[in-house]
Design a protein around this motif. Structure first.
Motif, PDB file in Angstrom:
ATOM      1  N   UNK A   1       0.825  -1.222   0.000  1.00  0.00           N
ATOM      2  CA  UNK A   1       0.000   0.000   0.000  1.00  0.00           C
ATOM      3  C   UNK A   1       0.856   1.267   0.000  1.00  0.00           C
ATOM      4  N   UNK A   2       0.410   2.235  -0.781  1.00  0.00           N
ATOM      5  CA  UNK A   2       1.134   3.511  -0.893  1.00  0.00           C
ATOM      6  C   UNK A   2       0.660   4.473   0.188  1.00  0.00           C
ATOM      7  N   UNK A   3       1.616   5.045   0.949  1.00  0.00           N
ATOM      8  CA  UNK A   3       1.290   5.964   2.033  1.00  0.00           C
ATOM      9  C   UNK A   3       1.678   7.401   1.736  1.00  0.00           C
ATOM     10  N   UNK A   4       2.499   7.613   0.733  1.00  0.00           N
ATOM     11  CA  UNK A   4       2.954   8.968   0.435  1.00  0.00           C
ATOM     12  C   UNK A   4       3.895   9.477   1.521  1.00  0.00           C
ATOM     13  N   UNK A   5       3.556  10.633   2.094  1.00  0.00           N
ATOM     14  CA  UNK A   5       4.413  11.274   3.089  1.00  0.00           C
ATOM     15  C   UNK A   5       4.018  10.940   4.523  1.00  0.00           C
TER      16      UNK A   5
END
Length: 311
Positions: free
Chosen positions: A61-65
């Protein structure tokens, strides 16, 4: 008047073919560098993910910052950053001039045998692992049997039952002193090589003019070492955000964990011990980016002030 003939411009392919044997010699090193230095850089993507080893780099999963938002709001991270900067600044202030001074002193020794002996004794600690250095320090500073502890107690600097290695007030000093002791001899090699390249006629002319040893060092040796000192200082500034993980890990104990909690230890505990690989990678990427920016800043400042720089 006939124009001079212009040599035909050769392509990069022709240059490679002309130097093919040199290229073959360097090929294993290039392959090693790509596999172990550049290819793993793809892994920094997990600093922006909730990485799961089963899902891999692509499907995690992508969380970004989000990892960095948590990082900068974590009081432990702020404390680790402050500790790292304090230790690194002390190492820079006291550890950076130490090999320069040693090189200058070694250069003034006239006895070749004594000079080689001193060089060997100062080089040797560099090849000793931090595990052995830590054991050596614990033995010397033991409150019961430590020779150095008993000596300090005899002169009245500490109490006879003081646990020096377990004292948070002395921990930072021990880190800086042990780092200097271990690396001073090895780091002095660069400065000794630079001193060896100085024209001896400059020293002879200075002697004729009546200059003593100190003046020869001040007006000849140090100016000749200036480019080397500046280049190494730029690299050292870039290392302020980093810390020696091996040293800090083996010197810490249950009583000095807070004083030894630098960024590398913080990343290790977060990423390996707690299994938060993405968070630990975020810490490491933060260190790398800040170190890169500090190198650029130090290089720019040096170029403006001294006209000496890396690029």
């Amino acid at each position: 008047m006939k124009s001079a003939s212009v040599m035909p411009r050769r392509g990069i392919g022709h240059t490679f073919w002309q130097q093919r044997y040199l290229m073959i010699l360097t090929l294993p090193a290039v392959i090693w560098l790509i596999i172990f230095s550049y290819f793993p850089m793809y892994g920094v993507i997990i600093a922006f993910q909730d990485y799961n080893p089963i899902q891999g780099f692509i499907r995690s999963p992508w969380l970004g910052w989000d990892n960095y938002s948590e990082l900068f709001n974590d009081p432990t991270f702020i404390s680790s950053l402050n500790t790292t900067l304090k230790i690194s600044i002390y190492k820079l202030l006291f550890g950076f001039p130490a090999p320069i001074i040693l090189a200058l002193l070694l250069n003034e020794i006239r006895s070749a045998r004594f000079k080689k002996l001193v060089q060997s004794l100062t080089y040797l600690p560099y090849f000793v692992s931090w595990v052995l250095v830590a054991g050596f320090m614990y033995t010397l500073l033991s409150p019961e049997t430590g020779i150095l502890t008993q000596l300090l107690a005899f002169v009245g600097l500490i109490d006879s039952n003081t646990m020096v290695m377990g004292n948070t007030n002395t921990f930072m000093s021990l880190v800086v002193i042990s780092d200097i002791w271990k690396n001073i001899g090895w780091n002095s090699i660069i400065f000794l090589a630079a001193i060896a390249g100085i024209d001896t006629q400059l020293y002879e002319a200075a002697v004729v003019d009546g200059a003593g040893r100190f003046k020869r060092i001040w007006y000849i040796t140090l100016p000749a070492l200036k480019p080397t000192i500046i280049i190494l200082l730029i690299f050292s500034v870039g290392g302020l955000i980093n810390s020696n993980f091996d040293q800090m890990y083996v010197l810490q104990n249950s009583m000095t964990q807070d004083a030894a909690n630098v960024l590398s230890i913080y990343a290790y505990k977060s990423g390996i011990i707690l299994g938060r690989f993405s968070y630990g990678t975020a810490v490491g990427l933060f260190q790398s980016v800040v170190a890169f920016v500090m190198v650029l800043g130090a290089n720019y400042t040096s170029r403006k002030l001294t006209e000496e720089s890396l690029f």
